[in-house]
Design a protein around this motif. Structure first.
Motif, PDB file in Angstrom:
ATOM      1  N   LEU A  87       0.835  -1.197   0.000  1.00 44.34           N
ATOM      2  CA  LEU A  87       0.000   0.000   0.000  1.00 44.34           C
ATOM      3  C   LEU A  87       0.875   1.255   0.000  1.00 44.34           C
ATOM      4  O   LEU A  87       0.573   2.220  -0.704  1.00 44.34           O
ATOM      5  N   ALA A  88       1.959   1.223   0.746  1.00 43.95           N
ATOM      6  CA  ALA A  88       2.876   2.367   0.768  1.00 43.95           C
ATOM      7  C   ALA A  88       3.457   2.605  -0.632  1.00 43.95           C
ATOM      8  O   ALA A  88       3.516   3.745  -1.107  1.00 43.95           O
ATOM      9  N   GLU A  89       3.860   1.535  -1.291  1.00 43.96           N
ATOM     10  CA  GLU A  89       4.406   1.672  -2.643  1.00 43.96           C
ATOM     11  C   GLU A  89       3.329   2.188  -3.608  1.00 43.96           C
ATOM     12  O   GLU A  89       3.593   3.021  -4.474  1.00 43.96           O
ATOM     13  N   VAL A 155      -3.745   6.532  12.023  1.00 41.68           N
ATOM     14  CA  VAL A 155      -2.287   6.625  12.007  1.00 41.68           C
ATOM     15  C   VAL A 155      -1.740   6.197  10.645  1.00 41.68           C
ATOM     16  O   VAL A 155      -0.881   6.873  10.059  1.00 41.68           O
ATOM     17  N   VAL A 156      -2.238   5.064  10.127  1.00 41.50           N
ATOM     18  CA  VAL A 156      -1.782   4.581   8.817  1.00 41.50           C
ATOM     19  C   VAL A 156      -2.121   5.612   7.743  1.00 41.50           C
ATOM     20  O   VAL A 156      -1.273   5.969   6.911  1.00 41.50           O
ATOM     21  N   ASN A 157      -3.342   6.122   7.755  1.00 41.40           N
ATOM     22  CA  ASN A 157      -3.752   7.136   6.785  1.00 41.40           C
ATOM     23  C   ASN A 157      -2.863   8.370   6.891  1.00 41.40           C
ATOM     24  O   ASN A 157      -2.372   8.876   5.881  1.00 41.40           O
ATOM     25  N   LEU A 163       3.235  11.854   3.982  1.00 41.87           N
ATOM     26  CA  LEU A 163       4.504  11.819   3.251  1.00 41.87           C
ATOM     27  C   LEU A 163       4.355  12.259   1.795  1.00 41.87           C
ATOM     28  O   LEU A 163       5.350  12.473   1.102  1.00 41.87           O
ATOM     29  N   GLY A 164       3.127  12.401   1.334  1.00 35.81           N
ATOM     30  CA  GLY A 164       2.869  12.764  -0.062  1.00 35.81           C
ATOM     31  C   GLY A 164       3.616  13.988  -0.570  1.00 35.81           C
ATOM     32  O   GLY A 164       4.129  13.980  -1.687  1.00 35.81           O
ATOM     33  N   ARG A 177      11.830   4.551  -0.859  1.00 38.33           N
ATOM     34  CA  ARG A 177      12.728   4.224   0.246  1.00 38.33           C
ATOM     35  C   ARG A 177      12.217   4.836   1.553  1.00 38.33           C
ATOM     36  O   ARG A 177      12.162   4.168   2.582  1.00 38.33           O
ATOM     37  N   ILE A 178      11.782   6.098   1.496  1.00 39.84           N
ATOM     38  CA  ILE A 178      11.278   6.764   2.701  1.00 39.84           C
ATOM     39  C   ILE A 178       9.969   6.130   3.168  1.00 39.84           C
ATOM     40  O   ILE A 178       9.765   5.903   4.363  1.00 39.84           O
ATOM     41  N   TYR A 179       9.082   5.840   2.244  1.00 37.58           N
ATOM     42  CA  TYR A 179       7.817   5.192   2.612  1.00 37.58           C
ATOM     43  C   TYR A 179       8.080   3.822   3.242  1.00 37.58           C
ATOM     44  O   TYR A 179       7.440   3.455   4.221  1.00 37.58           O
TER      45      TYR A 179
END
Length: 194
Positions: A87-89, A155-157, A163-164, A177-179
């Motif tokens: 999901l992060a990717e 928190v996940v949201n 970070l967007g 990498r940061i995500y």
């Protein structure tokens, strides 16, 4: 065969999305939309009361497409931990989509009608169900410690959405990498036994 009103509406929105993505919301005029869609103003206004409503429809389509694509992508992961990294990717890929910056421009550069803003906020909440399901599954499987599901969903949201803006200063690989690091840190706090 004649197109239905819904097909015409989607066609207008698809072409308008390409234009909004290329030039931004403010720089896109109704004349530009008429030209790219090859439709008269009257035809466009028949389907959408304003440029704002057309843009809202574009955002709705983007949101529902995003949700559908994630539902397909999610199938390739087996654990909640894998899904969280996936999901992060997926977020990084979406942030790279030009319509994302156009949405940000729309929300921050002008006065938006309250009803439109309420619908935009409701659209951002569409992803909550994904986060909530992911957290619940992780707790049920023992991957994540027991906690308040809604708190962790927020928190996940917040982490993924927050970070967007790195989009403005990093390339896609650096963002991934940061995500990934952010998920590493998050999982340390959510891990069962922590």
């Amino acid at each position: 065969m004649r197109k239905s009103a819904e097909e015409i509406k989607r066609e207008i929105a698809y072409k308008a999305e390409q234009l909004f993505s290329k030039t931004g919301y403010a720089a896109t005029s109704m004349e530009d939309i008429c030209e790219v869609t090859e439709r008269s103003k009257g035809s466009i206004y028949y389907h959408f009361k304003s440029k704002e409503e057309l843009f809202l429809f574009v955002v709705k389509q983007h949101t529902y497409d995003w949700l559908e694509k994630w539902a397909e992508k999610e199938k390739q992961y087996h654990t909640s931990t894998e899904k969280l990294y996936g999901l992060a990717e997926y977020y990084v890929e979406d942030v790279q989509n030009p319509i994302s910056s156009t949405i940000e421009e729309f929300l921050t550069s002008q006065v938006v009608r309250k009803d439109i803003m309420d619908e935009m906020i409701a659209l951002t909440r569409e992803s909550y169900s994904i986060f909530k399901k992911l957290v619940e599954e992780g707790m049920a499987s023992g991957e994540f410690r027991q906690d308040d599901v809604n708190d962790l969903m927020y928190v996940v949201n917040g982490l993924l959405a927050g970070l967007g803006p790195l989009y403005y200063e990093m390339n896609a690989e650096e963002m991934k990498r940061i995500y990934k690091k952010a998920i590493d840190v998050l999982l340390q706090g959510m891990a069962a036994g922590s």
